[in-house]
Design a protein around this motif. Structure first.
Motif, PDB file in Angstrom:
ATOM      1  N   LEU A 171       0.828  -1.380   0.100  1.00 35.46           N
ATOM      2  CA  LEU A 171       0.104  -0.049  -0.089  1.00 35.46           C
ATOM      3  C   LEU A 171       0.927   1.070  -0.161  1.00 35.46           C
ATOM      4  CD1 LEU A 171      -2.878  -0.722   2.488  1.00 35.46           C
ATOM      5  CD2 LEU A 171      -2.705  -1.450   0.256  1.00 35.46           C
ATOM      6  N   ALA A 172       0.564   2.362  -0.852  1.00 34.72           N
ATOM      7  CA  ALA A 172       1.235   3.682  -0.948  1.00 34.72           C
ATOM      8  C   ALA A 172       1.375   4.250   0.497  1.00 34.72           C
ATOM      9  CB  ALA A 172       0.822   4.420  -2.030  1.00 34.72           C
ATOM     10  N   SER A 173       0.137   3.946   1.366  1.00 35.33           N
ATOM     11  CA  SER A 173       0.039   4.472   2.592  1.00 35.33           C
ATOM     12  C   SER A 173      -1.051   3.866   3.517  1.00 35.33           C
ATOM     13  CB  SER A 173      -0.309   6.112   2.674  1.00 35.33           C
ATOM     14  OG  SER A 173      -1.692   6.167   2.260  1.00 35.33           O
ATOM     15  N   ALA A 174      -0.593   4.013   4.846  1.00 38.61           N
ATOM     16  CA  ALA A 174      -1.678   3.292   5.573  1.00 38.61           C
ATOM     17  C   ALA A 174      -3.129   3.650   5.571  1.00 38.61           C
ATOM     18  CB  ALA A 174      -1.382   3.517   7.238  1.00 38.61           C
ATOM     19  N   SER A 175      -3.456   4.996   4.903  1.00 32.23           N
ATOM     20  CA  SER A 175      -4.545   5.317   4.694  1.00 32.23           C
ATOM     21  C   SER A 175      -5.358   4.670   3.397  1.00 32.23           C
ATOM     22  CB  SER A 175      -4.858   6.730   4.555  1.00 32.23           C
ATOM     23  OG  SER A 175      -4.120   7.067   3.540  1.00 32.23           O
ATOM     24  N   GLU A 176      -4.552   4.147   2.839  1.00 30.19           N
ATOM     25  CA  GLU A 176      -5.289   3.455   1.370  1.00 30.19           C
ATOM     26  C   GLU A 176      -6.146   2.381   1.795  1.00 30.19           C
ATOM     27  OE1 GLU A 176      -3.700   1.656  -2.957  1.00 30.19           O
ATOM     28  OE2 GLU A 176      -2.356   2.279  -1.421  1.00 30.19           O
TER      29      GLU A 176
END
Length: 400
Positions: free
Chosen positions: A297-302
């Motif tokens: 994932l590009a960030s934990a918010s994805e």
């Protein structure tokens, strides 16, 4: 499959954990207290269990409860005794809240960028008073950024702030004294207090038991601790069972964790496929394989698409010869495990490869040590055998 489903049903619906359901090694590894907690947590969150149905590959199940459904997995031996069990995953239909999706995106601007920004303002300030107050605030916030960053990012931050503050210092002799602004004083003082608190919280508190000595589990790699130490630099610190756990990644020749900027391929990360070696002499209590690697994932918010898996994913559990500590090595590459349950291993022996299975968004190795005490199983710190006095915390290189 029948034995698995029936044993899982009996465990989840029984009045208390029944040792007869589990293989002795599983009881020893998990502990009766944790087994009881698994069932209590499930009932508290979702209510009574209504049905257990097979879902997907062998050993994977769906547990229907009064207030929702959760995923579960169970492994049994030839005698039908449970070797490993996991229940979790939450309600699959529950979307992430706005806070869950956007909070991780604030980490960079809130903790890393303020330091360079204030240092830049200090370099352009028109009075000595402004330079001093803004410089103090920028340096203090830069220290917080240093703590929460790692690898090459740390040095980029330090060089940036250092260069800006050097420019400010060189300009000071030619500037007027100026007056002390209240808001700047509050900013500088608050930044100093925040930096001191962050530094104090970056050190792990003394454990109830002496540390377990280990060897580098990633020999041959430039292994860096990403999560480790106190609560300000280790998200594991807030969980009693993994209070002193470490997350390890590998650096490339230029100090980066991957080839490219936030690449999506697991293979682009230097940790992926790195050899995981036994950190100590001991016995293999459990091996768990069969889960696919998660997507990066590009960030934990994805929002996804992460697959529902046990937090540890593919993993190996060792019983250390020293003090009988239980050591978990998690997030392993599927199909890479080279040992079996009951096998004796020596420190440095190749066990598996780093993967991205379980509760993870990029390839890394999770390692933790637990010991049994009169109050139950607790998390304990780890230290490298050749440097037993050095705390293992974020930013420490294990290959040095």
């Amino acid at each position: 499959m029948g034995d698995e489903r029936e044993q899982l049903w009996r465990f989840l619906t029984g009045g208390r954990p029944d040792e007869e359901l589990f293989a002795p090694a599983a009881v020893e590894r998990i502990g009766l207290r944790r087994l009881a907690a698994i069932r209590q947590e499930l009932r508290a969150e979702y209510g009574e269990v209504g049905a257990v149905t097979a879902e997907g590959p062998a050993g994977k199940y769906r547990v229907e409860c009064e207030r929702g459904a959760v995923a579960a997995s169970v492994n049994v031996d030839a005698e039908g005794l449970i070797l490993a069990v996991w229940v979790g995953g939450g309600r699959p239909e529950r979307p992430r809240s706005v806070r869950e999706r956007w909070t991780p995106l604030l980490v960079l601007p809130v903790t890393v960028l303020p330091g360079p920004a204030l240092a830049a303002v200090a370099a352009l300030a028109g009075t000595r008073a402004d330079v001093v107050q803004l410089g103090v605030a920028g340096g203090a916030l830069g220290l917080i950024g240093w703590l929460v960053s790692s690898g090459i990012g740390r040095w980029a931050l330090v060089l940036t702030i250092g260069a800006l503050l050097a420019v400010a210092a060189l300009r000071m002799p030619g500037l007027p004294d100026g007056s002390v602004e209240l808001w700047m004083t509050v900013l500088a003082g608050g930044s100093l207090v925040a930096a001191v608190r962050a530094v104090v919280a970056s050190f792990e508190k003394a454990g109830e038991e002496r540390p377990v000595l280990i060897r580098n589990p990633l020999p041959g790699s430039r292994a860096l601790i990403l999560q480790g130490g106190g609560p300000s630099v280790n998200h594991h610190a807030g969980h009693p069972d993994e209070r002193f756990a470490l997350d390890l990644l590998c650096l490339g020749p230029f100090g980066t964790r991957a080839r490219g900027l936030a690449p999506r391929a697991n293979e682009a990360y230097h940790a992926y496929g790195a050899v995981v070696a036994a950190p100590c002499d001991g016995e293999v209590l459990a091996c768990f394989d069969g889960y696919a690697d998660q997507p990066v994932l590009a960030s934990a918010s994805e929002p996804g698409p992460l697959m529902v898996q046990p937090p540890a994913g593919n993993h190996i559990v060792l019983r250390a010869a020293d003090r009988g500590a239980v050591i978990l090595l998690a997030h392993l590459r599927p199909g890479s495990l080279r040992v079996r349950q009951g096998e004796r291993v020596s420190a440095g022996q190749e066990l598996a490869e780093v993967g991205n299975s379980g509760n993870t968004t990029e390839p890394h190795l999770h390692i933790q040590a637990n010991v049994d005490t009169a109050r139950g199983r607790i998390s304990v710190p780890m230290r490298l055998a050749h440097r037993p006095t050095r705390p293992l915390r974020r930013g420490v290189r294990l290959d040095r």
